[in-house]
Design a protein around this motif. Structure first.
Motif, mmCIF file in Angstrom:
data_model
loop_
_atom_site.group_PDB
_atom_site.id
_atom_site.type_symbol
_atom_site.label_atom_id
_atom_site.label_comp_id
_atom_site.label_asym_id
_atom_site.label_seq_id
_atom_site.Cartn_x
_atom_site.Cartn_y
_atom_site.Cartn_z
ATOM 1 N N GLY A 123 1.347 -10.409 -11.197
ATOM 2 C CA GLY A 123 1.137 -9.584 -10.004
ATOM 3 C C GLY A 123 1.300 -10.350 -8.708
ATOM 4 N N ASP A 124 0.861 -11.597 -8.700
ATOM 5 C CA ASP A 124 1.000 -12.418 -7.485
ATOM 6 C C ASP A 124 2.473 -12.666 -7.155
ATOM 7 O OD1 ASP A 124 -1.802 -12.745 -7.053
ATOM 8 O OD2 ASP A 124 -1.828 -14.226 -8.666
ATOM 9 N N ASP A 125 3.296 -12.805 -8.188
ATOM 10 C CA ASP A 125 4.735 -12.993 -7.971
ATOM 11 C C ASP A 125 5.359 -11.741 -7.339
ATOM 12 O OD1 ASP A 125 4.711 -15.573 -9.185
ATOM 13 O OD2 ASP A 125 4.828 -14.626 -11.161
ATOM 14 N N ILE A 126 4.911 -10.586 -7.791
ATOM 15 C CA ILE A 126 5.418 -9.322 -7.238
ATOM 16 C C ILE A 126 5.016 -9.211 -5.766
ATOM 17 C CG2 ILE A 126 5.273 -6.799 -7.367
ATOM 18 C CD1 ILE A 126 6.902 -8.102 -9.658
ATOM 19 N N CYS A 127 3.770 -9.550 -5.457
ATOM 20 C CA CYS A 127 3.314 -9.509 -4.058
ATOM 21 C C CYS A 127 4.124 -10.468 -3.197
ATOM 22 C CB CYS A 127 1.825 -9.844 -3.983
ATOM 23 S SG CYS A 127 0.770 -8.618 -4.770
ATOM 24 N N TRP A 128 4.370 -11.668 -3.721
ATOM 25 C CA TRP A 128 5.184 -12.652 -2.998
ATOM 26 C C TRP A 128 6.594 -12.103 -2.750
ATOM 27 C CZ3 TRP A 128 9.763 -14.932 -4.332
ATOM 28 C CH2 TRP A 128 10.192 -15.980 -3.521
ATOM 29 N N ALA A 129 7.176 -11.496 -3.781
ATOM 30 C CA ALA A 129 8.535 -10.960 -3.653
ATOM 31 C C ALA A 129 8.577 -9.846 -2.609
ATOM 32 C CB ALA A 129 9.028 -10.441 -5.005
ATOM 33 N N LEU A 130 7.582 -8.971 -2.617
ATOM 34 C CA LEU A 130 7.544 -7.886 -1.625
ATOM 35 C C LEU A 130 7.517 -8.456 -0.209
ATOM 36 C CD1 LEU A 130 5.086 -5.451 -3.417
ATOM 37 C CD2 LEU A 130 7.465 -4.944 -2.816
ATOM 38 N N VAL A 146 -1.737 -6.103 -3.038
ATOM 39 C CA VAL A 146 -2.743 -7.168 -3.098
ATOM 40 C C VAL A 146 -4.132 -6.544 -3.248
ATOM 41 C CG1 VAL A 146 -3.927 -8.945 -1.715
ATOM 42 C CG2 VAL A 146 -1.430 -8.935 -1.896
ATOM 43 N N ARG A 147 -4.428 -5.498 -2.477
ATOM 44 C CA ARG A 147 -5.732 -4.824 -2.589
ATOM 45 C C ARG A 147 -5.900 -4.213 -3.977
ATOM 46 N NH1 ARG A 147 -4.388 -3.179 2.640
ATOM 47 N NH2 ARG A 147 -3.782 -1.118 1.898
ATOM 48 N N TYR A 148 -4.860 -3.557 -4.473
ATOM 49 C CA TYR A 148 -4.915 -2.957 -5.803
ATOM 50 C C TYR A 148 -5.124 -4.032 -6.871
ATOM 51 C CZ TYR A 148 -3.594 -0.862 -10.177
ATOM 52 O OH TYR A 148 -3.599 -0.464 -11.483
ATOM 53 N N LEU A 149 -4.388 -5.109 -6.782
ATOM 54 C CA LEU A 149 -4.463 -6.192 -7.763
ATOM 55 C C LEU A 149 -5.872 -6.793 -7.796
ATOM 56 C CD1 LEU A 149 -2.693 -7.713 -9.771
ATOM 57 C CD2 LEU A 149 -1.994 -9.224 -7.914
ATOM 58 N N TYR A 150 -6.486 -6.962 -6.632
ATOM 59 C CA TYR A 150 -7.844 -7.484 -6.557
ATOM 60 C C TYR A 150 -8.810 -6.538 -7.276
ATOM 61 C CZ TYR A 150 -12.346 -8.903 -4.708
ATOM 62 O OH TYR A 150 -13.658 -9.304 -4.592
ATOM 63 N N LYS A 151 -8.720 -5.252 -6.972
ATOM 64 C CA LYS A 151 -9.613 -4.264 -7.606
ATOM 65 C C LYS A 151 -9.363 -4.190 -9.109
ATOM 66 C CE LYS A 151 -10.236 -1.397 -3.538
ATOM 67 N NZ LYS A 151 -9.991 -0.098 -2.916
ATOM 68 N N TYR A 152 -8.108 -4.258 -9.512
ATOM 69 C CA TYR A 152 -7.765 -4.221 -10.935
ATOM 70 C C TYR A 152 -8.374 -5.416 -11.665
ATOM 71 C CZ TYR A 152 -5.019 -4.561 -15.207
ATOM 72 O OH TYR A 152 -4.648 -4.686 -16.517
ATOM 73 N N ARG A 153 -8.237 -6.596 -11.098
ATOM 74 C CA ARG A 153 -8.771 -7.805 -11.726
ATOM 75 C C ARG A 153 -10.298 -7.768 -11.795
ATOM 76 N NH1 ARG A 153 -4.505 -12.048 -8.941
ATOM 77 N NH2 ARG A 153 -2.850 -11.733 -10.483
ATOM 78 N N GLU A 154 -10.936 -7.252 -10.742
ATOM 79 C CA GLU A 154 -12.388 -7.100 -10.758
ATOM 80 C C GLU A 154 -12.819 -6.157 -11.879
ATOM 81 O OE1 GLU A 154 -15.141 -8.338 -8.890
ATOM 82 O OE2 GLU A 154 -13.615 -9.857 -8.532
ATOM 83 N N ALA A 155 -12.120 -5.038 -12.030
ATOM 84 C CA ALA A 155 -12.443 -4.068 -13.085
ATOM 85 C C ALA A 155 -12.249 -4.682 -14.460
ATOM 86 C CB ALA A 155 -11.589 -2.814 -12.927
#
Length: 126
Positions: free
Chosen positions: A66-73, A86-95
């Motif tokens: 996911g971090d690679d996708i955010c970097w690419a965007l 990035v916000r979605y990825l953070y919430k997903y990882r927390e869940a």
């Protein structure tokens, strides 16, 4: 469009369903509109994924995350999308962490049986 190209596209039913979510219930979507969105969204995903994949290749990694996708965007100038992801990825990882912790706690509880002895509780491994 040949079968190989069609297979690499997002499913048109899913594209249509997503399109309907944003439109009023009475709106109709033509097959051509769904196909156009299918082609554009598939191309966008391929474009971003290729950029992320190139980064991983340069770093000798085989897995795009996911971090690679955010970097690419961000690299491709889609900063607004990157911020949302990035916000979605953070919430997903927390869940996922919460789910893993709950699962671990449940497994630990099921490994013990509680016996009442003389009015006090005593845990004993099963």
């Amino acid at each position: 469009m040949d079968d190989d190209q069609q297979e690499s596209m997002l499913p048109i039913a899913n594209v249509g369903r997503i399109m309907k979510q944003i439109l009023p219930q009475t709106a109709k979507i033509s097959k051509e509109a769904k196909q156009t969105m299918q082609e554009c969204s598939t191309e966008f995903i391929s474009f971003v994924t290729a950029e992320a994949s190139d980064k991983c290749h340069k770093e000798n990694r085989k897995t795009v995350n996911g971090d690679d996708i955010c970097w690419a965007l961000r690299t491709l100038g889609f900063d607004n999308y990157a911020e949302a992801i990035v916000r979605y990825l953070y919430k997903y990882r927390e869940a996922e962490r919460h789910k893993a912790n709950s699962s671990r706690d449940n497994r630990e509880e099921s490994n013990y049986r509680v016996f009442e002895k003389g009015g006090t509780s005593q845990a004993e491994p099963s």
